[in-house]
Write a protein that holds these residues in place. Structure first.
Motif, PDB file in Angstrom:
ATOM      1  N   UNK A 101       0.843  -1.199   0.000  1.00  0.00           N
ATOM      2  CA  UNK A 101       0.000   0.000   0.000  1.00  0.00           C
ATOM      3  C   UNK A 101       0.876   1.245   0.000  1.00  0.00           C
ATOM      4  N   UNK A 102       1.890   1.246   0.871  1.00  0.00           N
ATOM      5  CA  UNK A 102       2.773   2.411   0.999  1.00  0.00           C
ATOM      6  C   UNK A 102       3.543   2.687  -0.293  1.00  0.00           C
ATOM      7  N   UNK A 103       3.937   1.633  -0.981  1.00  0.00           N
ATOM      8  CA  UNK A 103       4.683   1.802  -2.230  1.00  0.00           C
ATOM      9  C   UNK A 103       3.835   2.451  -3.329  1.00  0.00           C
ATOM     10  N   UNK A 104       2.524   2.332  -3.194  1.00  0.00           N
ATOM     11  CA  UNK A 104       1.626   2.820  -4.251  1.00  0.00           C
ATOM     12  C   UNK A 104       0.923   4.132  -3.889  1.00  0.00           C
ATOM     13  N   UNK A 105       1.290   4.725  -2.767  1.00  0.00           N
ATOM     14  CA  UNK A 105       0.663   5.990  -2.365  1.00  0.00           C
ATOM     15  C   UNK A 105       0.915   7.063  -3.415  1.00  0.00           C
ATOM     16  N   UNK A 145      -6.673   3.824   4.851  1.00  0.00           N
ATOM     17  CA  UNK A 145      -7.167   4.863   3.957  1.00  0.00           C
ATOM     18  C   UNK A 145      -6.957   4.502   2.493  1.00  0.00           C
ATOM     19  N   UNK A 146      -5.898   3.774   2.199  1.00  0.00           N
ATOM     20  CA  UNK A 146      -5.541   3.522   0.804  1.00  0.00           C
ATOM     21  C   UNK A 146      -5.537   2.049   0.414  1.00  0.00           C
ATOM     22  N   UNK A 147      -6.000   1.178   1.296  1.00  0.00           N
ATOM     23  CA  UNK A 147      -6.075  -0.241   0.984  1.00  0.00           C
ATOM     24  C   UNK A 147      -7.510  -0.721   0.931  1.00  0.00           C
ATOM     25  N   UNK A 148      -7.807  -1.611  -0.017  1.00  0.00           N
ATOM     26  CA  UNK A 148      -9.145  -2.176  -0.143  1.00  0.00           C
ATOM     27  C   UNK A 148      -9.029  -3.686  -0.321  1.00  0.00           C
ATOM     28  N   UNK A 149      -9.955  -4.396   0.304  1.00  0.00           N
ATOM     29  CA  UNK A 149      -9.940  -5.864   0.289  1.00  0.00           C
ATOM     30  C   UNK A 149     -11.086  -6.390  -0.545  1.00  0.00           C
ATOM     31  N   UNK A 150     -10.807  -7.436  -1.315  1.00  0.00           N
ATOM     32  CA  UNK A 150     -11.831  -8.126  -2.102  1.00  0.00           C
ATOM     33  C   UNK A 150     -11.818  -9.600  -1.721  1.00  0.00           C
ATOM     34  N   UNK A 151     -13.007 -10.120  -1.442  1.00  0.00           N
ATOM     35  CA  UNK A 151     -13.169 -11.502  -0.999  1.00  0.00           C
ATOM     36  C   UNK A 151     -14.074 -12.223  -1.985  1.00  0.00           C
ATOM     37  N   UNK A 152     -13.747 -13.465  -2.274  1.00  0.00           N
ATOM     38  CA  UNK A 152     -14.612 -14.294  -3.114  1.00  0.00           C
ATOM     39  C   UNK A 152     -14.892 -15.600  -2.387  1.00  0.00           C
ATOM     40  N   UNK A 153     -16.141 -16.060  -2.423  1.00  0.00           N
ATOM     41  CA  UNK A 153     -16.480 -17.282  -1.687  1.00  0.00           C
ATOM     42  C   UNK A 153     -17.627 -18.046  -2.330  1.00  0.00           C
ATOM     43  N   UNK A 154     -17.654 -19.353  -2.052  1.00  0.00           N
ATOM     44  CA  UNK A 154     -18.778 -20.224  -2.393  1.00  0.00           C
ATOM     45  C   UNK A 154     -19.444 -20.756  -1.127  1.00  0.00           C
TER      46      UNK A 154
END
Length: 336
Positions: free
Chosen positions: A122-126, A161-170
Motif C-alpha cells: 500500500x505504501x509503495x503505491x501511495x 485509507x488507501x487499501x481495499x480488500x476483495x473476498x470471493x467465496x462459495x
C-alpha cells in the motif's frame, strides 16, 4: 451447510510462535480433531483419487513468508493468502494444477506479518488506492470458523485509507462478519452459477440458495457486494438456467440500491488440468473435448482451451443483457 471439519491437522511448530497459531490449535483441541506436530504432512492413499479425497480433509497449520505479492489482474492489484486450497471439491477448479497431487489446506498463523507485507505494498503505491484479493488460491470464508483470520483482515482494511480488500467465496459462513465496522473497505463477491452446475460439479460447497442468503446478509450489513458467474458453461437449457439464476438473484436483492458488480468467466481448462480432473473424477460429465474449443494463451505461460469465438461472444452478450435487464445498478467488470 454444515461447517467443514478436518479429519486431522498437522502443525508446524513455528506456527505456535504466533498468537493466531496458538488460538487455532486450542480451537481444534476443543473440537477433538487429531493433531500431529510436525513439519511434514503425510497423506498415503491407495490411488490418486484417494490421495485427493484425504488431502481435502487435512489441514497444515504453518506460516507464510511471502514478501513480494503477486499481481492479480483483472480482479485486483495484488493477491495475498491467509490459506491455500479449500474444502470444496469443484471438478473444474483451476487450482487442480497448482496445488499438487495432495491439495491439503495450508492455514497460515502469521497473520500480522502477512498484513505488514500488505501495508508495504500500500505504501509503495501511495497516494493511490491499492486493491487486494485474498481468495485467489483458497476460500477464506470456508475456514473462518476455525481461524478467525479473515475477520482480522477486514478490521485491518477498515482502518486503511488507501487499501481495499476483495473476498470471493462459495460458502455461507458469514455471520461473524456482520457486526464489523468495515467502512465499505471490504467487498464481498459470491461465486454463483446455475443450480445444475453447482449440483453437478461444485461438491462440498454451499447451495445456490445458501449463497444468495449469505449475500443478502452481507448486503444488509452494508458491505459492497458483487458476483462472479463462473465458470459459464454451454449445455442443454443453459440459457433458461442462467435466466433463472439472474431473476432469482434479483428477487432477493430488490432493496439493495448500491452498485452490484459482476465478473464473468467462461469455462476453460488446460491439458494438464484435464488429465488431473479425469484422474480425480473419472466419471466427470464436464465437457473436456478439445476439438470443440480453441486455444488461448494464458497469463501463466500455458495454453488453455476456451469456447470458440462465436460461442464466447454469445455467452458474453447473453449474460450481459440478462444482468442489465435485472439490475439497473449493475456494473460488469470483465468477461474472460
Amino acid at each position: 451447510m454444515k461447517l467443514f471439519m478436518p479429519d486431522r491437522v498437522y502443525i508446524d511448530p513455528k506456527s505456535l510462535e504466533y498468537d493466531t497459531g496458538i488460538m487455532i490449535k486450542e480451537k481444534l483441541e476443543t473440537l477433538n480433531i487429531p493433531i500431529i506436530q510436525t513439519k511434514k504432512v503425510e497423506i498415503e492413499g491407495k490411488s490418486p483419487s484417494e490421495n485427493y479425497a484425504k488431502a481435502k480433509k487435512t489441514i497444515y497449520l504453518t506460516v507464510n513468508r511471502e514478501k513480494k505479492l503477486r499481481k492479480c489482474k483483472p480482479s485486483a492489484d495484488y493477491q495475498f493468502a491467509l490459506s491455500s486450497s479449500c474444502p470444496g471439491h469443484c471438478e473444474y477448479c483451476y487450482l487442480q494444477t497448482t496445488q499438487g497431487e495432495k491439495p491439503f489446506m495450508k492455514v497460515f498463523a502469521n497473520v500480522d506479518e502477512i498484513l505488514k507485507v500488505v501495508q508495504e505494498h500500500i505504501d509503495e503505491n501511495l497516494p493511490n488506492i491499492t486493491t487486494f484479493e485474498c481468495g485467489s488460491i483458497t476460500d477464506p470464508v470456508a475456514l473462518e470458523h476455525l481461524t478467525g483470520s479473515l475477520k482480522k483482515c477486514i478490521e485491518f482494511f477498515s482502518n486503511s485509507e488507501n487499501g481495499r480488500l476483495r473476498i470471493i467465496t462459495k460458502f455461507n459462513n458469514v455471520d461473524s462478519f456482520l457486526d464489523i465496522k468495515h467502512n465499505d473497505h471490504t467487498k464481498f463477491r459470491f461465486s454463483i452459477n446455475t443450480k445444475y452446475i453447482i449440483g453437478k460439479f461444485e461438491h462440498s460447497t454451499s447451495s445456490f440458495e445458501e449463497r444468495i442468503e449469505a449475500a443478502t446478509k452481507i448486503a444488509k450489513a452494508g458491505y459492497p457486494i458483487g458476483f462472479i458467474i463462473a465458470p459459464i458453461m454451454i449445455y442443454e437449457n443453459w440459457k433458461e438456467d442462467y435466466r433463472e439464476l439472474l431473476t432469482s438473484l434479483k428477487s432477493q436483492l430488490v432493496d439493495y440500491n448500491k452498485e452490484i458488480t459482476f465478473e464473468l468467466i467462461q469455462h476453460r481448462f488446460t491439458a494438464t488440468a484435464k488429465e488431473l480432473i479425469l484422474t480425480r473424477f473419472p466419471n466427470t460429465e464436464l465437457d473436456l473435448n478439445e476439438e470443440k474449443r480453441q486455444l488461448k494463451w494464458g497469463p501463466y505461460g500455458k495454453f488453455k482451451y476456451v469456447y470458440p469465438k462465436e460461442q464466447s461472444t454469445e455467452i458474453k452478450e447473453y449474460i450481459s443483457v440478462l444482468i442489465q435487464d435485472n439490475f439497473i445498478n449493475s456494473k460488469i467488470e470483465y468477461f474472460t
